[in-house]
Write a protein that holds these residues in place. Structure first.
Motif, PDB file in Angstrom:
ATOM      1  N   LYS A 664       0.825  -1.216   0.000  1.00 60.80           N
ATOM      2  CA  LYS A 664       0.000   0.000   0.000  1.00 60.80           C
ATOM      3  C   LYS A 664       0.860   1.267   0.000  1.00 60.80           C
ATOM      4  CE  LYS A 664      -0.959   1.011   4.876  1.00 60.80           C
ATOM      5  NZ  LYS A 664      -2.025   1.217   5.863  1.00 60.80           N
ATOM      6  N   TYR A 665       2.151   1.116   0.333  1.00 57.00           N
ATOM      7  CA  TYR A 665       3.060   2.260   0.313  1.00 57.00           C
ATOM      8  C   TYR A 665       3.839   2.359  -1.003  1.00 57.00           C
ATOM      9  CZ  TYR A 665       2.196   2.031   5.340  1.00 57.00           C
ATOM     10  OH  TYR A 665       1.601   1.999   6.569  1.00 57.00           O
ATOM     11  N   GLU A 666       3.681   1.360  -1.877  1.00 59.92           N
ATOM     12  CA  GLU A 666       4.418   1.342  -3.147  1.00 59.92           C
ATOM     13  C   GLU A 666       3.736   2.275  -4.145  1.00 59.92           C
ATOM     14  OE1 GLU A 666       7.221   0.177  -3.561  1.00 59.92           O
ATOM     15  OE2 GLU A 666       7.537  -1.721  -2.534  1.00 59.92           O
ATOM     16  N   THR A 667       4.361   3.385  -4.427  1.00 66.97           N
ATOM     17  CA  THR A 667       3.808   4.362  -5.360  1.00 66.97           C
ATOM     18  C   THR A 667       4.395   4.142  -6.745  1.00 66.97           C
ATOM     19  OG1 THR A 667       3.636   5.971  -3.570  1.00 66.97           O
ATOM     20  CG2 THR A 667       3.522   6.817  -5.824  1.00 66.97           C
ATOM     21  N   ASN A 668       3.529   3.858  -7.714  1.00 67.97           N
ATOM     22  CA  ASN A 668       3.967   3.725  -9.109  1.00 67.97           C
ATOM     23  C   ASN A 668       3.766   5.075  -9.790  1.00 67.97           C
ATOM     24  OD1 ASN A 668       4.341   3.182 -11.832  1.00 67.97           O
ATOM     25  ND2 ASN A 668       3.467   1.135 -11.697  1.00 67.97           N
ATOM     26  N   LYS A 669       4.839   5.843  -9.879  1.00 67.57           N
ATOM     27  CA  LYS A 669       4.719   7.202 -10.407  1.00 67.57           C
ATOM     28  C   LYS A 669       4.301   7.217 -11.877  1.00 67.57           C
ATOM     29  CE  LYS A 669       9.642   7.635 -11.605  1.00 67.57           C
ATOM     30  NZ  LYS A 669      10.863   8.431 -11.430  1.00 67.57           N
ATOM     31  N   PHE A 670       4.568   6.117 -12.599  1.00 66.82           N
ATOM     32  CA  PHE A 670       4.196   6.048 -14.017  1.00 66.82           C
ATOM     33  C   PHE A 670       2.677   5.920 -14.164  1.00 66.82           C
ATOM     34  CE2 PHE A 670       8.501   4.483 -13.548  1.00 66.82           C
ATOM     35  CZ  PHE A 670       9.175   5.198 -14.519  1.00 66.82           C
TER      36      PHE A 670
END
Length: 732
Positions: A664-670
C-alpha cells in the motif's frame, strides 16, 4: 521584497503559439528536446595521455570507461542495530523483488543485474547495481527499487554515494574517542561515514569523540545539516567558515584542540566525476587545476596544523590532475620538513584496484604547452605556473613516498576517478615549534574580537545586508540547560530518567519565550559549543530529543519524546514508560499512523492492553524484539488508543524489516502520471465541447490578446529579465 508580495518571475517563461493565440506559460524543460552531450574533449585526451595517468596500453580502456554512465552504489548505515537485518534483505530480496523484472528484456543480462557487494568495503555494507540513475528513474519495471532507495535513504538506513567517494573515511580509521574535523564537508556523505564510525565502536553508548563538519558555502551547510540529521548523532557540529583559515578551537580548559582525524576532501576541478557530470566535457581545461592548486594547498596546510601529533589526515579530490593531487601533497611534505609522512593505506582497502601515486608530471598552459621544469616557463607565465607545481627530483620523490598515494581510475572497477593520500603527523610542524600555546591562544582571541567588532550592531543597515548575502543570516543561539532547570525536573520525573543523565547536555535554540524543542549534545560537543560559539559560525548541532505538546490535557509532562533522539536517550528512560509489543501488534500500529483515527487499544493483544492500563497517558517507548531484530520507537499512550509517533518512511522501513506487506506504500509514479494526463485530457475535451456550444464567447478576449503584439510581450519579458538580474546581483 517579501515572499508573499513577490512578483511572478517570467524570466524563465516562453511564448507558446497555439492556433494564432499568444500566451505566456511556465517554461517546461521536458517539453524541449534534450540534446545529448557529446562526451569528447580533445584537450582532455591529449593532456592526460601526455601526463601518463595510466599505462599506455590501458589508455583506451580508461577513455572508454570515462564516457560510460556510472553504476548506482549505496551503503547501509553501519551503526544502526537493524543494519544486519537490512543487509539480509539486500542479499536475499533486492534482486528477486525489485530488479528481476528486467531479466526478460534483451538488453539486460540476468547475471549482470545482480547486486554486488564492494569487496573492499567493511562488512559487506556497500553495494553496486549495474544500473544507472536514469535506468532506475525512468524504467517502470524498477519503480519498486526506486521506492526502496528513496524510503531507506530518507529514514537514514542507507546512503546513496559514489563508491570511490567512500574510500577516504575508511582510511581515517575513526574510533569512538577520536576528535575529527571534515574541512570541506558538504554535501555530507563522508561526514555521515565518520559519524557511523564514531558510533560503531561505542558499544551503544554516546561516543566521547565527535566530528566538526565545515563548509565555506552557507547554503551548502544546510544540505550538510539535512544529511547529518538522518543519522541523529549528538556528536556532530556543523560550521561555516573558510577551511584554509579555519580558526583554532578551544577545549573546556582553554587549550587549543588538536584533532585526531582530519578529512580534507578539497574543492577541485571534478574531472573524475565526468561519468555522472557529463557537462564537464564541454568546459574542461588544464587551466582549472592551475587556478585551484593554491587554495588546495592552503586547506591541506591548515589541516596539518590542526592535526595532533600521531593523528591522521586524508587529503582527497575527485580530480585526475596531478597538479591538484601529488603536486599539492609534494609541496606540503617538503615544507613540513619531515613532520608529515604519506602512509601506505593498502591494508585498509584490500581488494581495491588502483594505481600508485605519480612521481613525475608536467604542468601545462591552457593551450597545452608542457614544461619539464620551472626554468622552461616563460617569465610572463610564471605568475600562473609556479615553481611549487613541479615534481621533486627522483631521489626526493622516493623520500616523500608519493607512490603511497592512491589513484582510482574508472576502468579499474567501473567507478569514477578519485585521488587519496593518507598522511600521518610524526612531529610538530617547523612553524608550530616557533609559537607556544599561549601566544596562539592570544592571537586567536584577538581575531575573534576583531570579527565581533566587524559584525557588531553599530554597523549601518546596508553593511548588514551585504554580510547576509555572503555569510547567511545570524543563527539562533545555543542555550544549554542549567542544573536546576524547571522544565527538566518535570521531564525527569515523568520519564524516570536515570541520575546518570546529564541535563547540562540539553539545549534549546531560543533565549526567551516557550521552549518548543529540546536538543541533546554529547558532553564533549557541549564543551566545544560553549567555548567556541563566538569564534566560529555554528550552523547546527544536537539532536531533537523532546518536543513540546501543550495541546494534550491528559499528559503530566509538557514534552513528548522525539523519535530522532530516542536511541541516544533510551538507555536513561525508566521501565514505567515502556510497552513491549508482539509482531502482530507492531504491524497494526505501523500500518496506521493516522493521528485522527489511531489504533484502538481494544484491537491489540491482551498483553499490550494490560501494559497500556498501567501507565499514564502520554509519550512512551514501544519495544519489540525477536530472533532477528530489536526495534525501539516512540509511541503515544492515549485514553483508548495507542499509536506510533514516527514518520511514514520509518514505518515502511520497520515493516520491511518485519517481512510485512508494504504494497500500500508502493507508489507507481508512471501509473499516477498516466492518470493525471487522462484527467487533463478529459478536462480539455469538456472545455472544448463547451467552447463549441458558445462559439462567440471569448472572441473579444482573443482579439485583445492578438492585438497585444510581440513588441509588448517583449517589453513585459524585458521588465522581468531586469528584475531577475537584480535578484541575481543581490544573491552574488
Amino acid at each position: 521584497m517579501g515572499r508573499k508580495h513577490r512578483k511572478p518571475n517570467h524570466f524563465a517563461q516562453r511564448k507558446r503559439y497555439n492556433k494564432g493565440k499568444i500566451a505566456l506559460a511556465p517554461f517546461d524543460r521536458r517539453s524541449e528536446p534534450y540534446k545529448e552531450i557529446v562526451r569528447e574533449n580533445a584537450n582532455f585526451e591529449t593532456y592526460y595521455k601526455h601526463e601518463k595517468v595510466c599505462p599506455e596500453d590501458q589508455f583506451e580502456k580508461f577513455m572508454t570507461a570515462m564516457r560510460a554512465n556510472l553504476p548506482t552504489t549505496f551503503r547501509i548505515t553501519a551503526f544502526k542495530g537493524e543494519s544486519k537485518r537490512l543487509l539480509e534483505i539486500v542479499k536475499e530480496k533486492l534482486f528477486t523483488d525489485y530488479i528481476a523484472a528486467l531479466k526478460d528484456l534483451e538488453e539486460y543480462d540476468e547475471e549482470q543485474l545482480k547486486p554486488k557487494s564492494l569487496c573492499w568495503y567493511p562488512d559487506e555494507l556497500a553495494w553496486q547495481l549495474q544500473l544507472t540513475r536514469k535506468d532506475i528513474r525512468r524504467s517502470e519495471k524498477l519503480f519498486r527499487l526506486h521506492n526502496f532507495l528513496i524510503a531507506e535513504t530518507k529514514s537514514g538506513n542507507i546512503s546513496r554515494q559514489e563508491c570511490v567517494s567512500m574510500i577516504p573515511p575508511i582510511l581515517l580509521d575513526v574510533k569512538s574517542h577520536h576528535k575529527c574535523v571534515d574541512l570541506c564537508a558538504s554535501p555530507g556523505s563522508k561526514t555521515a561515514q565518520i559519524i557511523e564510525a564514531l558510533h560503531s565502536t561505542s558499544n551503544g553508548k554516546i561516543p566521547s569523540g565527535y566530528v566538526v563538519a565545515n563548509d565555506i558555502d552557507n547554503k551548502r551547510c544546510y544540505m550538510l545539516v539535512h544529511q547529518a540529521k538522518r543519522l541523529n548523532s549528538p556528536c556532530c557540529l556543523i560550521t561555516n567558515t573558510d577551511a584554509g583559515r579555519f580558526p583554532n578551537l578551544f577545549d573546556r580548559e582553554n587549550k587549543i584542540i588538536k584533532f585526531d582525524r582530519i578529512l580534507a576532501d578539497v574543492p577541485c576541478s571534478g574531472d573524475g566525476t565526468l561519468r555522472k557530470n557529463p557537462d564537464i566535457w564541454l568546459k574542461w581545461s588544464p587551466g582549472h587545476a592551475i587556478g585551484l592548486h593554491g587554495m588546495q594547498y592552503r586547506i591541506a596546510r591548515r589541516g596539518a596544523e590542526m592535526l595532533a601529533v600521531g593523528g591522521r589526515m586524508v587529503y582527497s579530490t575527485c580530480s585526475i590532475n596531478p597538479l591538484e593531487n601529488e603536486a599539492v601533497i609534494s609541496r606540503l611534505i617538503r615544507e613540513c620538513d619531515g613532520a608529515l609522512e604519506i602512509v601506505d593505506a593498502s591494508s585498509y582497502v584490500k581488494g581495491l584496484i588502483y594505481n600508485k601515486g605519480m612521481t613525475s608530471w608536467e604542468p601545462a598552459t591552457k593551450d597545452l604547452r608542457f614544461f619539464k621544469s620551472f626554468d622552461e616557463v616563460p617569465v610572463d607565465t610564471q605568475t600562473v605556473i609556479h615553481k611549487e607545481m613541479f615534481p621533486p627530483d627522483t631521489e626526493t620523490a622516493a623520500k616523500y613516498k608519493l607512490e603511497n598515494c592512491i589513484r582510482v581510475l574508472p576502468h579499474h572497477q567501473d567507478t569514477g576517478a578519485f585521488f587519496i593520500a593518507l598522511i600521518e603527523k610524526k612531529s610538530l610542524l617547523p612553524w608550530e615549534k616557533e609559537v607556544d600555546d599561549k601566544s596562539i591562544e592570544s592571537s586567536a582571541r584577538k581575531i575573534v574580537e576583531t570579527e565581533s567588532t566587524k559584525n557588531g550592531e553599530e554597523q549601518p543597515e546596508n553593511a548588514k545586508k551585504k554580510r547576509r548575502v555572503h555569510y547567511g543570516y545570524r543563527e539562533d543561539p545555543f542555550v544549554f540547560f542549567e542544573p536546576n532547570e524547571e522544565i527538566f525536573t518535570s521531564i525527569k520525573k515523568f520519564y524516570e530518567l536515570s541520575d546518570d543523565f546529564d541535563p547540562s547536555c540539553l539545549l534549546t535554540r531560543c533565549n526567551f519565550g516557550k521552549k518548543k524543542n529540546i536538543y541533546l549534545c554529547s558532553p564533549e560537543m557541549r564543551d566545544v559549543l560553549r567555548k567556541n560559539e563566538d569564534i566560529i559560525k555554528v550552523i547546527n548541532s544536537g539532536v531533537k530529543t523532546f518536543s513540546r505538546c501543550d495541546n494534550n490535557r491528559n499528559m503530566e509532562c509538557s514534552f513528548r519524546l522525539a523519535n530522532e533522539g530516542l536511541h541516544n536517550i533510551d538507555q536513561f528512560v525508566g521501565n514505567r514508560r515502556r510497552i513491549h509489543v508482539e509482531n502482530e501488534d507492531l504491524v497494526k500500529i505501523l500500518n496506521n499512523l493516522n493521528p485522527i483515527d489511531p489504533p484502538k487499544i481494544r484491537d491489540l493483544s491482551e498483553t499490550v492492553q494490560k501494559q497500556h492500563s498501567l501507565i499514564p497517558s502520554g509519550s512512551c517507548i514501544i519495544h519489540y524484539k525477536d530472533d532477528k531484530i530489536e526495534l525501539h520507537l516512540v509511541g503515544w499512550r492515549g485514553t483508548s488508543t495507542f499509536r506510533a509517533y514516527i514518520d511514514v518512511d520509518d514505518s515502511v522501513h520497520m515493516l520491511r524489516l518485519l517481512g510485512s506487506d508494504i504494497s500500500k506504500y508502493e507508489t507507481n509514479k508512471f501509473e499516477e502520471k498516466a492518470k493525471r494526463e487522462k484527467t487533463a485530457d478529459d478536462d480539455t475535451n469538456i472545455e472544448n465541447n463547451g467552447k463549441e456550444n458558445t462559439e462567440n464567447v471569448g472572441i473579444s478576449e482573443r482579439t485583445e490578446e492578438e492585438l497585444l503584439g510581440e513588441d509588448e510581450l517583449m517589453d513585459v519579458n524585458q521588465q522581468d529579465i531586469t528584475e531577475a538580474a537584480e535578484e541575481e546581483l543581490l544573491a552574488d
